[in-house]
Motif scaffolding. Structure first.
Motif, PDB file in Angstrom:
ATOM      1  N   ALA A   1       0.838  -1.207   0.000  1.00 12.80           N
ATOM      2  CA  ALA A   1       0.000   0.000   0.000  1.00 12.80           C
ATOM      3  C   ALA A   1       0.867   1.248   0.000  1.00 12.80           C
ATOM      4  N   ARG A   2       1.908   1.243   0.829  1.00 14.41           N
ATOM      5  CA  ARG A   2       2.813   2.391   0.902  1.00 14.41           C
ATOM      6  C   ARG A   2       3.472   2.646  -0.454  1.00 14.41           C
ATOM      7  N   VAL A   3       3.960   1.587  -1.075  1.00 12.60           N
ATOM      8  CA  VAL A   3       4.625   1.718  -2.378  1.00 12.60           C
ATOM      9  C   VAL A   3       3.638   2.167  -3.449  1.00 12.60           C
ATOM     10  N   ALA A   4       2.451   1.577  -3.461  1.00 15.58           N
ATOM     11  CA  ALA A   4       1.447   1.929  -4.472  1.00 15.58           C
ATOM     12  C   ALA A   4       1.045   3.399  -4.376  1.00 15.58           C
ATOM     13  N   VAL A   5       0.813   3.872  -3.164  1.00 13.02           N
ATOM     14  CA  VAL A   5       0.396   5.268  -2.990  1.00 13.02           C
ATOM     15  C   VAL A   5       1.552   6.213  -3.311  1.00 13.02           C
ATOM     16  N   ALA A   6       2.765   5.852  -2.918  1.00 10.81           N
ATOM     17  CA  ALA A   6       3.929   6.674  -3.260  1.00 10.81           C
ATOM     18  C   ALA A   6       4.092   6.763  -4.781  1.00 10.81           C
ATOM     19  N   HIS A   7       3.918   5.642  -5.460  1.00 12.61           N
ATOM     20  CA  HIS A   7       4.032   5.626  -6.922  1.00 12.61           C
ATOM     21  C   HIS A   7       2.923   6.480  -7.565  1.00 12.61           C
ATOM     22  N   LEU A   8       1.712   6.326  -7.065  1.00 15.26           N
ATOM     23  CA  LEU A   8       0.601   7.112  -7.588  1.00 15.26           C
ATOM     24  C   LEU A   8       0.883   8.610  -7.484  1.00 15.26           C
ATOM     25  N   PHE A   9       1.284   9.066  -6.300  1.00 14.35           N
ATOM     26  CA  PHE A   9       1.522  10.496  -6.126  1.00 14.35           C
ATOM     27  C   PHE A   9       2.761  10.972  -6.876  1.00 14.35           C
ATOM     28  N   SER A  10       3.706  10.089  -7.114  1.00 14.42           N
ATOM     29  CA  SER A  10       4.848  10.440  -7.951  1.00 14.42           C
ATOM     30  C   SER A  10       4.388  10.699  -9.388  1.00 14.42           C
ATOM     31  N   LEU A  11       3.507   9.832  -9.890  1.00 17.18           N
ATOM     32  CA  LEU A  11       2.960  10.039 -11.234  1.00 17.18           C
ATOM     33  C   LEU A  11       2.150  11.326 -11.318  1.00 17.18           C
ATOM     34  N   VAL A  12       1.348  11.579 -10.303  1.00 17.99           N
ATOM     35  CA  VAL A  12       0.555  12.807 -10.281  1.00 17.99           C
ATOM     36  C   VAL A  12       1.485  14.021 -10.246  1.00 17.99           C
ATOM     37  N   ALA A  13       2.507  13.983  -9.412  1.00 18.79           N
ATOM     38  CA  ALA A  13       3.448  15.108  -9.315  1.00 18.79           C
ATOM     39  C   ALA A  13       4.152  15.359 -10.645  1.00 18.79           C
ATOM     40  N   ASP A  14       4.563  14.272 -11.312  1.00 17.95           N
ATOM     41  CA  ASP A  14       5.248  14.414 -12.603  1.00 17.95           C
ATOM     42  C   ASP A  14       4.357  15.042 -13.668  1.00 17.95           C
ATOM     43  N   ASN A  15       3.048  14.877 -13.514  1.00 11.01           N
ATOM     44  CA  ASN A  15       2.102  15.379 -14.510  1.00 11.01           C
ATOM     45  C   ASN A  15       1.212  16.486 -13.966  1.00 11.01           C
ATOM     46  N   TRP A  16       1.582  17.087 -12.838  1.00 13.51           N
ATOM     47  CA  TRP A  16       0.722  18.035 -12.142  1.00 13.51           C
ATOM     48  C   TRP A  16       0.324  19.218 -13.021  1.00 13.51           C
ATOM     49  N   THR A  17       1.259  19.795 -13.734  1.00 13.74           N
ATOM     50  CA  THR A  17       0.937  20.951 -14.576  1.00 13.74           C
ATOM     51  C   THR A  17      -0.103  20.571 -15.624  1.00 13.74           C
ATOM     52  N   SER A  18       0.035  19.413 -16.216  1.00 11.21           N
ATOM     53  CA  SER A  18      -0.956  18.951 -17.196  1.00 11.21           C
ATOM     54  C   SER A  18      -2.308  18.711 -16.539  1.00 11.21           C
ATOM     55  N   VAL A  19      -2.287  18.117 -15.344  1.00  8.81           N
ATOM     56  CA  VAL A  19      -3.537  17.822 -14.640  1.00  8.81           C
ATOM     57  C   VAL A  19      -4.304  19.092 -14.347  1.00  8.81           C
ATOM     58  N   VAL A  20      -3.641  20.088 -13.808  1.00  3.82           N
ATOM     59  CA  VAL A  20      -4.356  21.306 -13.422  1.00  3.82           C
ATOM     60  C   VAL A  20      -4.763  22.164 -14.619  1.00  3.82           C
ATOM     61  N   ASN A  21      -4.206  21.875 -15.777  1.00  2.00           N
ATOM     62  CA  ASN A  21      -4.596  22.607 -16.986  1.00  2.00           C
ATOM     63  C   ASN A  21      -5.756  21.945 -17.722  1.00  2.00           C
ATOM     64  N   GLU A  22      -6.151  20.751 -17.284  1.00  2.00           N
ATOM     65  CA  GLU A  22      -7.269  20.057 -17.912  1.00  2.00           C
ATOM     66  C   GLU A  22      -8.584  20.735 -17.561  1.00  2.00           C
ATOM     67  N   ARG A  23      -9.501  20.678 -18.479  1.00  2.00           N
ATOM     68  CA  ARG A  23     -10.820  21.247 -18.214  1.00  2.00           C
ATOM     69  C   ARG A  23     -11.525  20.478 -17.101  1.00  2.00           C
ATOM     70  N   ARG A  24     -11.382  19.152 -17.128  1.00  2.00           N
ATOM     71  CA  ARG A  24     -11.973  18.287 -16.097  1.00  2.00           C
ATOM     72  C   ARG A  24     -10.877  17.378 -15.558  1.00  2.00           C
ATOM     73  N   PRO A  25     -10.066  17.839 -14.606  1.00  2.00           N
ATOM     74  CA  PRO A  25      -8.925  17.045 -14.133  1.00  2.00           C
ATOM     75  C   PRO A  25      -9.306  15.680 -13.570  1.00  2.00           C
ATOM     76  N   SER A  26     -10.467  15.564 -12.969  1.00  5.00           N
ATOM     77  CA  SER A  26     -10.863  14.276 -12.389  1.00  5.00           C
ATOM     78  C   SER A  26     -11.157  13.225 -13.459  1.00  5.00           C
ATOM     79  N   ALA A  27     -11.440  13.665 -14.654  1.00  2.56           N
ATOM     80  CA  ALA A  27     -11.715  12.720 -15.741  1.00  2.56           C
ATOM     81  C   ALA A  27     -10.416  12.069 -16.169  1.00  2.56           C
TER      82      ALA A  27
END
Length: 69
Positions: A43-69
Motif C-alpha cells: 500500500a505504501r509503495v502503491a500510494v507513493a508511486h501514484l503520487f509520484s505520477l501525479v506530481a510528474d504530470n501536475w501541470t498537465s492535470v491542473v490545466n485540464e478542463r476536467r482534471p478528475s476525468a
C-alpha cells in the motif's frame, strides 16, 4: 536535444503548493483504500508511486478542463 529534469525550470510555487495541498488532503484516503486491499508495504509503495505520477504530470492535470476525468 531534450532537456533533462535538472535542466527544467521548477514549477511556480503556486503549483507546487497546490500539489502539496492535494497530497495532504487526499493521501490518507488513498492510503486507507490501498491498505484495505494490500499489505502495508505494498500500500505504501502503491500510494507513493501514484503520487509520484501525479506530481510528474501536475501541470498537465491542473490545466485540464476536467482534471478528475
Amino acid at each position: 536535444m531534450t532537456a533533462t529534469r535538472k535542466q527544467l525550470k521548477p514549477p511556480p510555487a503556486v503549483l507546487t503548493n497546490a500539489f502539496y495541498a492535494f497530497y495532504d488532503l487526499h493521501r490518507p484516503a488513498y492510503y486507507a483504500f490501498a491498505q484495505a486491499r494490500l499489505s502495508t508495504e505494498e500500500a505504501r509503495v502503491a500510494v507513493a508511486h501514484l503520487f509520484s505520477l501525479v506530481a510528474d504530470n501536475w501541470t498537465s492535470v491542473v490545466n485540464e478542463r476536467r482534471p478528475s476525468a
